[in-house]
Enzyme design. Sequence first.
Site, PDB file in Angstrom:
ATOM      1  N   GLU A  55      -5.289  -4.336  -2.149  1.00 37.35           N
ATOM      2  CA  GLU A  55      -6.182  -3.260  -2.613  1.00 37.35           C
ATOM      3  C   GLU A  55      -7.509  -3.702  -2.093  1.00 37.35           C
ATOM      4  O   GLU A  55      -8.162  -2.657  -1.635  1.00 37.35           O
ATOM      5  CB  GLU A  55      -5.823  -3.006  -4.202  1.00 37.35           C
ATOM      6  CG  GLU A  55      -4.790  -2.686  -4.595  1.00 37.35           C
ATOM      7  CD  GLU A  55      -3.883  -3.828  -5.130  1.00 37.35           C
ATOM      8  OE1 GLU A  55      -3.851  -4.937  -4.370  1.00 37.35           O
ATOM      9  OE2 GLU A  55      -3.180  -3.649  -5.836  1.00 37.35           O
ATOM     10  N   CYS A  89      -8.334  -6.230  -9.188  1.00 38.01           N
ATOM     11  CA  CYS A  89      -8.094  -4.902  -8.224  1.00 38.01           C
ATOM     12  C   CYS A  89      -8.729  -4.105  -9.386  1.00 38.01           C
ATOM     13  O   CYS A  89      -9.151  -2.834  -8.906  1.00 38.01           O
ATOM     14  CB  CYS A  89      -6.930  -4.946  -7.738  1.00 38.01           C
ATOM     15  SG  CYS A  89      -6.840  -5.948  -6.166  1.00 38.01           S
TER      16      CYS A  89
HETATM   17  N1  THU Z   1      -1.135  -8.942  -5.037  1.00 40.57           N
HETATM   18  C1  THU Z   1      -1.774  -7.917  -4.198  1.00 40.57           C
HETATM   19  O1  THU Z   1      -1.842  -7.842  -3.097  1.00 40.57           O
HETATM   20  N2  THU Z   1      -2.110  -6.894  -5.067  1.00 40.57           N
HETATM   21  C2  THU Z   1      -2.063  -6.914  -6.491  1.00 40.57           C
HETATM   22  O2  THU Z   1      -2.486  -5.974  -7.084  1.00 40.57           O
HETATM   23  C3  THU Z   1      -1.213  -7.991  -7.104  1.00 40.57           C
HETATM   24  C4  THU Z   1      -0.888  -9.302  -6.482  1.00 40.57           C
HETATM   25  C5  THU Z   1      -0.603 -10.130  -3.983  1.00 40.57           C
HETATM   26  C6  THU Z   1      -1.515 -11.199  -3.962  1.00 40.57           C
HETATM   27  C7  THU Z   1      -0.208 -12.477  -3.506  1.00 40.57           C
HETATM   28  O3  THU Z   1      -0.367 -12.735  -2.227  1.00 40.57           O
HETATM   29  C8  THU Z   1       0.888 -11.977  -3.916  1.00 40.57           C
HETATM   30  O4  THU Z   1       0.604 -10.416  -4.465  1.00 40.57           O
HETATM   31  C9  THU Z   1       1.480 -12.647  -5.295  1.00 40.57           C
HETATM   32  O5  THU Z   1       0.665 -12.668  -6.245  1.00 40.57           O
END
Ligand code: THU
Length: 127
Positions: A55, A89
Amino acid sequence: MDYNFLMEKAIEVSKNAYIPYSKFPVGACVLTENDKIYTGCNFENASFGLTICAERNAIGSAIADGEKKIKAIAIYSPNMDNCYPCGACRQVLHEFKSDNGIDIILKNKNELTFHKIENLLPEGFNL
Ligand code: THU
């Protein structure tokens, strides 16, 4: 703008996620007030705390292009139904939501679900 199209873009970009540690891909696609779209995926680091969420990666591209008001964001992970944004986020979405708010679009099996930032982050922080 068709929200199915935004979700398709989020799905597509999730394939580029750099996730050697978590193996948890995420893609995001934002739609701005000027009807521009920007995508982002998560990318991790051996120093785990440096990980950037999908995000905030997408939002960063919008900001870099001069877009500061976001109308909608589609978020997708193939590993989880309704992949909700993390707390960090949510606060960033709160900062850049358009004057009419922001539609947060998730995917549950084959249907889209719609969420409001006010419900996901009550009393978001402002300065
Ligand atoms: N992650 C995201 O990209 N967005 C989120 O809102 C939650 C978590 C990613 C971060 C990490 O690379 C993986 O998901 C596991 O936490």
